[in-house]
Design a protein around this motif. Structure first.
Motif, mmCIF file in Angstrom:
data_model
loop_
_atom_site.group_PDB
_atom_site.id
_atom_site.type_symbol
_atom_site.label_atom_id
_atom_site.label_comp_id
_atom_site.label_asym_id
_atom_site.label_seq_id
_atom_site.Cartn_x
_atom_site.Cartn_y
_atom_site.Cartn_z
ATOM 1 N N LEU A 296 0.596 -1.289 0.032
ATOM 2 C CA LEU A 296 0.109 0.022 0.065
ATOM 3 C C LEU A 296 0.932 0.998 -0.118
ATOM 4 N N SER A 297 1.666 1.166 1.016
ATOM 5 C CA SER A 297 2.760 2.606 1.019
ATOM 6 C C SER A 297 3.414 2.483 -0.411
ATOM 7 N N PHE A 298 3.896 1.425 -1.030
ATOM 8 C CA PHE A 298 4.638 1.732 -2.332
ATOM 9 C C PHE A 298 3.642 2.208 -3.345
ATOM 10 N N ILE A 299 2.399 1.865 -3.389
ATOM 11 C CA ILE A 299 1.385 2.427 -4.263
ATOM 12 C C ILE A 299 1.317 3.906 -4.251
ATOM 13 N N ILE A 300 1.077 4.396 -2.918
ATOM 14 C CA ILE A 300 0.782 5.609 -2.498
ATOM 15 C C ILE A 300 1.833 6.443 -2.876
ATOM 16 N N LEU A 301 3.234 6.054 -2.370
ATOM 17 C CA LEU A 301 4.444 6.992 -2.722
ATOM 18 C C LEU A 301 4.524 6.858 -4.205
ATOM 19 N N LYS A 302 4.555 5.947 -4.968
ATOM 20 C CA LYS A 302 4.765 5.713 -6.277
ATOM 21 C C LYS A 302 3.589 7.094 -6.934
ATOM 22 N N GLY A 303 2.516 7.008 -6.416
ATOM 23 C CA GLY A 303 1.479 7.816 -7.150
ATOM 24 C C GLY A 303 1.895 9.323 -6.778
ATOM 25 N N PHE A 304 2.354 9.805 -5.881
ATOM 26 C CA PHE A 304 3.111 11.062 -5.446
ATOM 27 C C PHE A 304 4.268 11.165 -6.276
ATOM 28 N N SER A 305 4.897 10.355 -6.578
ATOM 29 C CA SER A 305 6.124 10.333 -7.349
ATOM 30 C C SER A 305 5.807 10.656 -8.994
ATOM 31 N N VAL A 320 -2.123 13.085 -7.552
ATOM 32 C CA VAL A 320 -2.470 13.583 -6.256
ATOM 33 C C VAL A 320 -3.540 12.956 -5.461
ATOM 34 N N GLY A 321 -4.522 13.377 -6.294
ATOM 35 C CA GLY A 321 -6.066 12.843 -5.777
ATOM 36 C C GLY A 321 -6.206 11.268 -5.781
ATOM 37 N N ILE A 322 -5.745 10.514 -6.594
ATOM 38 C CA ILE A 322 -5.788 9.139 -6.631
ATOM 39 C C ILE A 322 -4.898 8.564 -5.242
ATOM 40 N N SER A 323 -3.894 9.101 -5.168
ATOM 41 C CA SER A 323 -3.052 8.643 -4.305
ATOM 42 C C SER A 323 -3.437 8.933 -2.804
ATOM 43 N N MET A 325 -6.797 9.565 -1.864
ATOM 44 C CA MET A 325 -7.671 8.810 -1.591
ATOM 45 C C MET A 325 -7.341 7.383 -1.120
ATOM 46 N N ILE A 326 -6.226 6.713 -1.692
ATOM 47 C CA ILE A 326 -5.949 5.633 -1.168
ATOM 48 C C ILE A 326 -5.276 5.621 0.097
ATOM 49 N N ALA A 327 -4.509 6.676 0.447
ATOM 50 C CA ALA A 327 -3.865 6.862 1.693
ATOM 51 C C ALA A 327 -5.094 7.047 2.651
ATOM 52 N N ILE A 328 -5.832 8.277 2.475
ATOM 53 C CA ILE A 328 -6.907 8.515 3.477
ATOM 54 C C ILE A 328 -7.741 7.093 4.088
ATOM 55 N N GLN A 329 -8.104 6.398 2.679
ATOM 56 C CA GLN A 329 -8.921 5.152 3.127
ATOM 57 C C GLN A 329 -8.130 4.026 3.785
#
Length: 407
Positions: A296-305, A320-323, A325-329
C-alpha cells in the motif's frame, strides 16, 4: 510506437496492484467462509465468488483505463457527463436506493449492490484536476478560479451526507483539500476557501438537526463510546474493537496459520470487510500485516512520485487525488481497527470485500498507470518544448507563487 508505449508502462506499480488484489481475494475467502455459512446461510465461497467477479470486471476496466488517454477527460462533453452523472446517481438513491446499515447508499442491479458514493470519489478527483488545469492562469481569482470547484464538491458532499454516509463525505472532503493544497493556489485564496467551508457547515446545521435521529443515532454514537473505552463496553459498543484487539494480539510474529483465525467464528462480525486486517494479523502475524502495508505504501508513494514527474497540471492533480484517496482510506480503516479513531465502516483498499470499492480502485489505478505511462513516454521519447507547462502541484509551485507575492 506501440513498442515504446509498452516500455513506458510502470510494471512495478501494476505488479503491486495485482499482488494486493490476489492477496485480498485469498483473505476474503479465509475471513468470510464461516460468516457466509453461519450468518447468511449461503455457500462458504459466496463472498469469494462475488469478489472474484468484481475483480474480473475491475481488471477489464483497469486495462481499458491503462490504454485510454487520460487527457480525454478534459473535453467539455466528458466533464459534463461526470458532473451531471455523479449528481444524478446520488439523487437517484432517494428514489431507488437500498437501505443498509441505516444509510440509503446502495442501488440494486440484479444480484449486485452498487454504491454510487464510491464512484463519485473519482468523479470529484477528475473534475477538480480538470478545473484547476484549465484555471491555472487565474486560479486565485475568487469568482472564476476559487469558487466553482468548491460548489461542485459541496453539492456532492451534501447529497452523500444526507444519505447519511459521513465516512464517504469525509473522504471526499479530504481528497479535495489535498488537491487544493497541491493546485498552486495562493495561501490567501486557500484562506477564503476555508472560510467558505465553515460557512457551508453553518448552513448545513439545520439539515443536520432535521436528520438528527439518523445522524446521531444510538448506533453511531456508540462508536464513540466504544472507541473511548472499548473494554468498559465489551458486551456492546466496544465489542468489535475488543475482538479486533484479541485477533491482532493473538497473531504474534507469524500468525496462527492461514484459515486458522478464531475471531472470524462470529466474534468479529465484519471480519471480511472493515476488520479484515485484524484477521490477517491473527492468521499471518506481523509478516502478513507488513506485506499489505509495504505494498500500500509503495502504491501511494509511487502515485505522488508520478505527480512530481508529470509535466502537465491535469495529470499531476489526478495522481495526487488518486494517491490521497488510497492513503486516506487506508489510514481511516487501520485507525478504526486499532482503536486510534472511531470505527467508520471504511474498507481497506484492495483487500476488503466490496464490489464497488474494488471497481473504483482498479479504475483509478488504471488511470494512474496511464498518467505514469504518458509521463515516462514524454520524458524518454519526446523532446520538451517551451510550451510545456510545469506541474502545478506538490508544494514547489505554491512556494514560488508565495515568494513572488512577498516581493
Amino acid at each position: 510506437m506501440v513498442k515504446k508505449i509498452l516500455k513506458s508502462y510502470d510494471y512495478s506499480l501494476i505488479l503491486a496492484v495485482v499482488l494486493l488484489c490476489a492477496f485480498g481475494l485469498v483473505m476474503v475467502y479465509s475471513s468470510s467462509m464461516i460468516t457466509a455459512v453461519a450468518r447468511y446461510e449461503v455457500e462458504a465461497d459466496y463472498f469469494f465468488q462475488r469478489q472474484k467477479l468484481a475483480l474480473i470486471a475491475g481488471g477489464l476496466a483497469f486495462i481499458v483505463m491503462m490504454i485510454f488517454p487520460y487527457r480525454a477527460f478534459l473535453t467539455s462533453g466528458m466533464l459534463k457527463l461526470i458532473v451531471f452523472g455523479s449528481i444524478g446517481l446520488l439523487v437517484s438513491l432517494f428514489f431507488i436506493g437500498h437501505v443498509a446499515g441505516n444509510a440509503q447508499s446502495w442501488i440494486k442491479l440484479g444480484g449486485m449492490n452498487l454504491q454510487p458514493g464510491e464512484f463519485v470519489k473519482l468523479s470529484v478527483i477528475i473534475y477538480l484536476a480538470a478545473v484547476y488545469d484549465k484555471k491555472q492562469s487565474y486560479i486565485d481569482e475568487f469568482g472564476r478560479g476559487v469558487l466553482p470547484p468548491l460548489i461542485f464538491t459541496g453539492i456532492i458532499c451534501f447529497f452523500v451526507i444526507i444519505q447519511p454516509d459521513f465516512g464517504t463525505a469525509f473522504i471526499i472532503g479530504m481528497i479535495a483539500i489535498c488537491m487544493i493544497l497541491c493546485s498552486g493556489m495562493a495561501i490567501k485564496s486557500i484562506g477564503k476557501l476555508i472560510s467558505l467551508v465553515l460557512l457551508f457547515g453553518i448552513l448545513m446545521s439545520p439539515i443536520i438537526m432535521f436528520k438528527a435521529d439518523q445522524i446521531f443515532s444510538e448506533e453511531r454514537l456508540s462508536r464513540f463510546t466504544g472507541f473511548a473505552d472499548p473494554f468498559a463496553h465489551e458486551g456492546g459498543a466496544g465489542y468489535q474493537l475488543v475482538n479486533s484487539f484479541y485477533a491482532i494480539g493473538s497473531g504474534g510474529l507469524t500468525g496462527l496459520g492461514l484459515g486458522q483465525s478464531v475471531q472470524k467464528y462470529g466474534y468479529l462480525p465484519e471480519s471480511h470487510t472493515d476488520f479484515i486486517m485484524a484477521v490477517i494479523a491473527e492468521e499471518l502475524g506481523i509478516f502478513g500485516v507488513m506485506f499489505v502495508l509495504i505494498l500500500l505504501s509503495f502504491i501511494i508513494l509511487k502515485g505522488f512520485s508520478i505527480a512530481r514527474k508529470c509535466q502537465d497540471p491535469f495529470g499531476t492533480l489526478l495522481s495526487v487525488g488518486i494517491s490521497s484517496m488510497i492513503a486516506i482510506q487506508a489510514m481511516i480503516n487501520l485507525g478504526g481497527l486499532t482503536g486510534l479513531i472511531p470505527i467508520t465502516g471504511v474498507p481497506l483498499p484492495f483487500i476488503s470485500y466490496g464490489g464497488s470499492s474494488i471497481l473504483l480502485l482498479l479504475i483509478s489505478m488504471g488511470l494512474l498507470v496511464n498518467v505514469s505511462m504518458f509521463t515516462t513516454y514524454r520524458e524518454t521519447y519526446q523532446k520538451p518544448t517551451t510550451q510545456e507547462v510545469k506541474p502545478a502541484a506538490v508544494i514547489k509551485p505554491l512556494q514560488q507563487k508565495n515568494n513572488s507575492s512577498m516581493r
